[in-house]
Scaffold this active site. Structure first.
Site, PDB file in Angstrom:
ATOM      1  N   GLU A   1       0.984  -1.380  -0.020  1.00 57.51           N
ATOM      2  CA  GLU A   1      -0.003   0.011  -0.024  1.00 57.51           C
ATOM      3  C   GLU A   1       0.790   1.099   0.032  1.00 57.51           C
ATOM      4  O   GLU A   1       1.967   1.240   0.854  1.00 57.51           O
ATOM      5  CB  GLU A   1      -0.793   0.006   1.113  1.00 57.51           C
ATOM      6  CG  GLU A   1      -1.581   1.285   1.442  1.00 57.51           C
ATOM      7  CD  GLU A   1      -2.592   0.988   2.723  1.00 57.51           C
ATOM      8  OE1 GLU A   1      -3.381   1.881   2.627  1.00 57.51           O
ATOM      9  OE2 GLU A   1      -2.137   0.519   3.859  1.00 57.51           O
TER      10      GLU A   1
ATOM     11  N   CYS B   1      -5.179  -3.222   2.593  1.00 61.71           N
ATOM     12  CA  CYS B   1      -4.911  -3.044   3.796  1.00 61.71           C
ATOM     13  C   CYS B   1      -6.281  -3.048   4.776  1.00 61.71           C
ATOM     14  O   CYS B   1      -6.657  -4.194   4.932  1.00 61.71           O
ATOM     15  CB  CYS B   1      -4.282  -1.698   4.299  1.00 61.71           C
ATOM     16  SG  CYS B   1      -3.750  -1.774   5.735  1.00 61.71           S
TER      17      CYS B   1
ATOM     18  N   LYS C   1      -9.489   2.561  -2.322  1.00 56.66           N
ATOM     19  CA  LYS C   1      -9.743   1.763  -0.937  1.00 56.66           C
ATOM     20  C   LYS C   1     -11.104   2.308  -0.485  1.00 56.66           C
ATOM     21  O   LYS C   1     -11.307   3.269  -0.120  1.00 56.66           O
ATOM     22  CB  LYS C   1      -8.657   2.373  -0.158  1.00 56.66           C
ATOM     23  CG  LYS C   1      -8.769   1.594   1.555  1.00 56.66           C
ATOM     24  CD  LYS C   1      -7.446   2.231   2.180  1.00 56.66           C
ATOM     25  CE  LYS C   1      -7.269   1.334   3.459  1.00 56.66           C
ATOM     26  NZ  LYS C   1      -6.304   1.810   4.079  1.00 56.66           N
TER      27      LYS C   1
END
Length: 260
Positions: free
Chosen positions: A44, A144, A110
């Site tokens: 990330e 993540c 994300k």
């Protein structure tokens, strides 16, 4: 259609807010890989580390880091994916790019912002899941904190590979290990999780613990803690399909919709 994919994850001690140094490091690592490599997964925010100060380092989709990804994909004839800070209009995004060997780009923003670090106050969350078709494989790439939310990752698309890229701190690395295996088992899918090592400017420590896991939750590649290096494996779709057909667990999954 390719039955086997050679997937690689690069575990790195990222240079804080320094895209140039990070790109040099990753290119040196990619140059060492086998010519059989199909897909490279980076952590990330691989150009900067997990920073909440995007103003002076955010890029556009025409920026240097995106051009670098396209150049690498074409030069080494592989797909490459990682997230970086993208500015679009007046918004900042923690955006994953999946770059095909042709240079074609697919993107995912994300979905789950890490509120504990204030990510939700800085970056605009995404609302669309991405399923990539690569060499006949259906790939679902996520970022993540998304790992903690199984509904978002639920394999309603019959994908073959689930990807997580992260800056996941050592203080909660047990959750990283456990949840990666849970996502593999419940979705009957190969999973690759690529994390960073080292410490960032906020003194958060990262141990890596990058993994490739099969559809039954077995580790097939890993790295010792705190080590810079790669994980790699040949993953086989025919074997996965046979187990899915034999056990039939995905046939019993629940139907649902997600409200935003």
């Amino acid at each position: 259609m390719k039955n086997e994919l050679n997937v690689v994850g690069i575990q790195a001690d990222l240079f804080w807010e320094n895209p140039k140094k990070n790109l040099v490091f990753f290119e040196n690592e990619i140059a060492k890989l086998s010519s059989e490599t199909d897909l490279v997964v980076l952590p990330e925010m691989f150009t900067t580390g997990f920073t909440m100060s995007p103003k002076n380092i955010a890029e556009s989709l025409d920026g240097a880091s995106v051009k670098w990804m396209k150049t690498i994909a074409k030069k080494y004839d592989l797909a490459i994916t990682g997230s970086l800070i993208i500015k679009h209009k007046n918004n900042y995004h923690n955006r994953l790019l999946f770059v095909h060997p042709s240079g074609e780009i697919e993107t995912y923003d994300k979905r789950h912002s890490f509120t504990l670090a204030g990510e939700n106050k800085v970056y605009t969350s995404g609302k669309e899941k991405l399923i990539v078709d690569f060499k006949g494989w259906k790939i679902c790439p996520l970022i993540c904190y998304d790992l903690r939310f199984p509904v978002w990752a639920r394999n309603t698309e019959d994908y073959d590979l689930l990807i997580y890229m992260a800056n996941w701190p050592v203080a909660r690395v047990k959750a990283w290990d456990t949840l990666l295996k849970a996502r593999a088992i419940e979705n009957m899918s190969y999973v690759i999780g690529v994390n960073r090592t080292g410490s960032d400017a906020n003194n958060y420590k990262y141990s890596g613990n990058s993994l490739i896991i099969d559809y039954l939750g077995n580790e097939i590649s890993n790295l010792p803690k705190n080590q810079v290096g790669i994980i790699s494996a040949f993953i086989n779709r025919e074997k996965q399909d046979n187990i899915r057909e034999k056990l039939g667990f995905l046939n019993d999954r629940d139907s649902f919709s997600i409200d935003f």
